[in-house]
Motif scaffolding. Structure first.
Motif, PDB file in Angstrom:
ATOM      1  N   GLN A 133       0.827  -1.211   0.000  1.00 10.46           N
ATOM      2  CA  GLN A 133       0.000   0.000   0.000  1.00 10.46           C
ATOM      3  C   GLN A 133       0.859   1.258   0.000  1.00 10.46           C
ATOM      4  N   ILE A 134       1.891   1.274   0.835  1.00 14.32           N
ATOM      5  CA  ILE A 134       2.683   2.503   0.942  1.00 14.32           C
ATOM      6  C   ILE A 134       3.574   2.703  -0.277  1.00 14.32           C
ATOM      7  N   ALA A 135       4.050   1.606  -0.877  1.00 13.10           N
ATOM      8  CA  ALA A 135       4.821   1.739  -2.120  1.00 13.10           C
ATOM      9  C   ALA A 135       3.947   2.354  -3.205  1.00 13.10           C
ATOM     10  N   ARG A 136       2.682   1.941  -3.219  1.00 13.46           N
ATOM     11  CA  ARG A 136       1.746   2.469  -4.213  1.00 13.46           C
ATOM     12  C   ARG A 136       1.467   3.953  -3.964  1.00 13.46           C
ATOM     13  N   GLN A 137       1.399   4.346  -2.701  1.00 15.19           N
ATOM     14  CA  GLN A 137       1.135   5.751  -2.391  1.00 15.19           C
ATOM     15  C   GLN A 137       2.241   6.658  -2.915  1.00 15.19           C
ATOM     16  N   VAL A 138       3.483   6.201  -2.812  1.00 13.74           N
ATOM     17  CA  VAL A 138       4.590   6.993  -3.345  1.00 13.74           C
ATOM     18  C   VAL A 138       4.539   6.998  -4.865  1.00 13.74           C
ATOM     19  N   GLN A 139       4.247   5.860  -5.445  1.00 15.65           N
ATOM     20  CA  GLN A 139       4.166   5.790  -6.903  1.00 15.65           C
ATOM     21  C   GLN A 139       3.057   6.694  -7.436  1.00 15.65           C
ATOM     22  N   ASP A 140       1.959   6.804  -6.690  1.00  9.47           N
ATOM     23  CA  ASP A 140       0.840   7.652  -7.104  1.00  9.47           C
ATOM     24  C   ASP A 140       0.981   9.088  -6.614  1.00  9.47           C
ATOM     25  N   GLN A 141       2.154   9.414  -6.058  1.00  8.26           N
ATOM     26  CA  GLN A 141       2.480  10.769  -5.608  1.00  8.26           C
ATOM     27  C   GLN A 141       1.599  11.252  -4.452  1.00  8.26           C
ATOM     28  N   GLU A 142       1.083  10.314  -3.673  1.00  6.44           N
ATOM     29  CA  GLU A 142       0.347  10.672  -2.473  1.00  6.44           C
ATOM     30  C   GLU A 142       1.281  10.822  -1.282  1.00  6.44           C
ATOM     31  N   GLY A 150      10.458  -5.626   3.973  1.00  9.99           N
ATOM     32  CA  GLY A 150       9.947  -6.676   3.109  1.00  9.99           C
ATOM     33  C   GLY A 150      10.747  -6.786   1.841  1.00  9.99           C
ATOM     34  N   GLN A 151      10.202  -7.470   0.894  1.00  9.95           N
ATOM     35  CA  GLN A 151      10.909  -7.727  -0.353  1.00  9.95           C
ATOM     36  C   GLN A 151      11.027  -6.455  -1.179  1.00  9.95           C
ATOM     37  N   SER A 152      12.218  -6.201  -1.698  1.00 14.00           N
ATOM     38  CA  SER A 152      12.462  -4.968  -2.455  1.00 14.00           C
ATOM     39  C   SER A 152      11.697  -4.926  -3.767  1.00 14.00           C
ATOM     40  N   GLU A 153      11.157  -6.086  -4.214  1.00 17.74           N
ATOM     41  CA  GLU A 153      10.399  -6.095  -5.460  1.00 17.74           C
ATOM     42  C   GLU A 153       9.184  -5.173  -5.373  1.00 17.74           C
ATOM     43  N   LEU A 154       8.684  -4.972  -4.158  1.00 17.81           N
ATOM     44  CA  LEU A 154       7.551  -4.069  -3.977  1.00 17.81           C
ATOM     45  C   LEU A 154       7.911  -2.651  -4.388  1.00 17.81           C
ATOM     46  N   PHE A 155       9.199  -2.343  -4.356  1.00 19.21           N
ATOM     47  CA  PHE A 155       9.674  -0.994  -4.618  1.00 19.21           C
ATOM     48  C   PHE A 155      10.419  -0.891  -5.945  1.00 19.21           C
ATOM     49  N   GLU A 156      10.196  -1.831  -6.848  1.00 19.03           N
ATOM     50  CA  GLU A 156      11.026  -1.905  -8.049  1.00 19.03           C
ATOM     51  C   GLU A 156      10.898  -0.681  -8.945  1.00 19.03           C
ATOM     52  N   PHE A 265      14.325 -17.341  11.807  1.00 20.94           N
ATOM     53  CA  PHE A 265      13.884 -16.572  10.640  1.00 20.94           C
ATOM     54  C   PHE A 265      15.026 -15.685  10.148  1.00 20.94           C
ATOM     55  N   PRO A 266      15.081 -15.388   8.848  1.00 22.11           N
ATOM     56  CA  PRO A 266      16.126 -14.493   8.322  1.00 22.11           C
ATOM     57  C   PRO A 266      15.915 -13.055   8.797  1.00 22.11           C
ATOM     58  N   SER A 267      16.978 -12.278   8.773  1.00 21.36           N
ATOM     59  CA  SER A 267      16.872 -10.860   9.123  1.00 21.36           C
ATOM     60  C   SER A 267      15.965 -10.138   8.133  1.00 21.36           C
ATOM     61  N   CYS A 268      15.331  -9.088   8.612  1.00 20.40           N
ATOM     62  CA  CYS A 268      14.498  -8.241   7.758  1.00 20.40           C
ATOM     63  C   CYS A 268      15.245  -6.945   7.470  1.00 20.40           C
ATOM     64  N   THR A 269      14.928  -6.321   6.374  1.00 23.87           N
ATOM     65  CA  THR A 269      15.561  -5.051   6.007  1.00 23.87           C
ATOM     66  C   THR A 269      14.496  -3.987   5.842  1.00 23.87           C
ATOM     67  N   THR A 270      14.717  -2.848   6.463  1.00 17.70           N
ATOM     68  CA  THR A 270      13.822  -1.709   6.280  1.00 17.70           C
ATOM     69  C   THR A 270      14.401  -0.804   5.198  1.00 17.70           C
ATOM     70  N   TRP A 271      13.522  -0.380   4.271  1.00 26.40           N
ATOM     71  CA  TRP A 271      13.917   0.421   3.115  1.00 26.40           C
ATOM     72  C   TRP A 271      13.247   1.789   3.159  1.00 26.40           C
ATOM     73  N   ILE A 272      13.851   2.737   2.477  1.00 26.25           N
ATOM     74  CA  ILE A 272      13.178   3.994   2.171  1.00 26.25           C
ATOM     75  C   ILE A 272      13.164   4.126   0.650  1.00 26.25           C
ATOM     76  N   GLY A 273      12.033   4.510   0.096  1.00 28.55           N
ATOM     77  CA  GLY A 273      11.907   4.598  -1.352  1.00 28.55           C
ATOM     78  C   GLY A 273      11.249   5.896  -1.787  1.00 28.55           C
ATOM     79  N   ALA A 305      21.092   8.833 -10.339  1.00 28.49           N
ATOM     80  CA  ALA A 305      21.580   8.697 -11.708  1.00 28.49           C
ATOM     81  C   ALA A 305      21.847   7.238 -12.074  1.00 28.49           C
ATOM     82  N   ASN A 306      22.260   6.442 -11.081  1.00 24.55           N
ATOM     83  CA  ASN A 306      22.579   5.027 -11.338  1.00 24.55           C
ATOM     84  C   ASN A 306      22.127   4.187 -10.142  1.00 24.55           C
ATOM     85  N   PRO A 307      20.817   3.979  -9.984  1.00 22.54           N
ATOM     86  CA  PRO A 307      20.296   3.319  -8.782  1.00 22.54           C
ATOM     87  C   PRO A 307      20.762   1.887  -8.590  1.00 22.54           C
TER      88      PRO A 307
END
Length: 342
Positions: A133-142, A150-156, A265-273, A305-307
């Motif tokens: 939901q939050i990845a979508r909010q950024v994509q929709d400029q909200e 979670g998985q970085s694919e959500l933020f691709e 369980f494996p470690s989790c990673t927090t991202w900012i996008g 420039a080169n993510p």
């Protein structure tokens, strides 16, 4: 063609093809919205919507392409407005952060307090939801930034920067049988109902994969987005809770016992996008520098420039745990093997 017409078009799409809802969100009349969109279609000589009587059923192929380009145009308009404020030296604006309940409640308060001391003229809004939901909010400029785990694919489709690692913690009531287990296993957990986060046991989720790999079927009682809800049901002795380590406080949660889950369980990673085409004002650069260890403005520009060249396995391997994050200090001493009741 007017910018207002493009805004009306986007509002209709974002309101689920409901012109009444779109007009309310725009604080204008429904006939006015309909008229402007019809004028846009006439000017373009295109039908943008699939119509059924007076209702809008969806977008035509042409409409989908126009909407895609309209979003880019309006995004650049917002960027130009932000640039003008920046050049005028106006230290006013709004920082909108979309994040999860756990990040909003436990990690962000102190960080945002420090940020607002530096930028008192910037208001801060938090939108809470699941990672998708939050990845979508950024994509929709909200929202300007998404902060999630979670998985970085959500933020691709976003520029994503890992912030820190964290571990899961198992919480049980005092004198629960699991407190007597010397070396906890997934099989031990499966003997009891499990209460955890929403989507934690969806197919492909880390927790689900851990049980699948061990060939164990967990007894998932129910899931919640808020760890406080999970802990409250654990207090009722309805099940075993699996939560983020930062959601456990040995003083506030003295009626619960925290059990180490780092081996389970494996470690989790927090991202900012954030969107690559987002114009970053000075205070937004400062916010990123506050969140991501060792990040400076020139490095941010280099990543934009080169993510793909700066967030690979080597960077992830060097990323520290939450309790060593320089902007947070050691307040989360129960995180990442920092200490447990046992």
């Amino acid at each position: 063609m007017k910018l207002q017409q493009l805004r009306y078009l986007i509002a209709i799409v974002d309101s689920g093809m409901n012109i009444t809802a779109a007009s309310q969100s725009l604080f204008t009349s429904q006939p006015g919205v309909s008229k402007q969109v019809k004028m846009l279609e006439d000017e373009l000589s295109l039908s943008l919507f699939i119509r059924k009587g007076k209702s809008l059923e969806g977008l035509t192929d042409a409409g989908k392409e126009v909407v895609r380009r309209a979003r880019k145009v309006l995004s650049e308009v917002d960027n130009i407005r932000a640039l003008s404020q920046e050049l005028a030296g106006q230290l006013r604006g709004e920082l909108v952060v979309a994040t999860t309940h756990t990040q909003a409640r436990y990690v962000l308060p102190d960080l945002l307090e420090g940020f607002q001391r530096k930028y008192p003229g910037i208001s801060v809004s938090l939108h809470q939801g699941t990672s998708d939901q939050i990845a979508r909010q950024v994509q929709d400029q909200e929202a300007d930034f998404a902060i999630a785990s979670g998985q970085s694919e959500l933020f691709e489709d976003l520029i994503t920067l890992p912030i820190y690692h964290w571990e899961r913690t198992i919480v049980v009531p005092l004198k629960h049988p699991l407190t007597e287990v010397k070396k906890l296993t997934l099989a031990d957990l499966a003997n009891y109902p499990i209460i955890s986060y929403t989507h934690s046991f969806d197919q492909g989720a880390d927790q689900a994969k851990s049980f699948d790999k061990a060939g164990i079927q967990p007894n998932v009682l129910f899931a919640a987005e808020d760890p406080e809800v999970i802990k409250n049901y654990v207090r009722k002795d309805m099940g075993v809770g699996i939560i983020a380590c930062m959601a456990y406080d040995r003083t506030r949660d003295a009626d619960l016992v925290a059990l180490d889950a780092t081996r389970l369980f494996p470690s989790c990673t927090t991202w900012i996008g954030f969107r690559r085409d987002r114009f970053l004002r000075d205070y937004m650069y400062s916010f990123l520098e506050l969140m991501v260890p060792g990040l400076g403005r020139s490095k941010i520009d280099e990543i934009i420039a080169n993510p793909k060249g700066h967030t690979g396995p080597a960077y992830l391997k060097s990323l520290g745990p939450l309790n060593l994050h320089p902007s947070i200090g050691n307040q989360f001493f129960t995180c990442c093997n920092g200490g447990f009741n046992l």
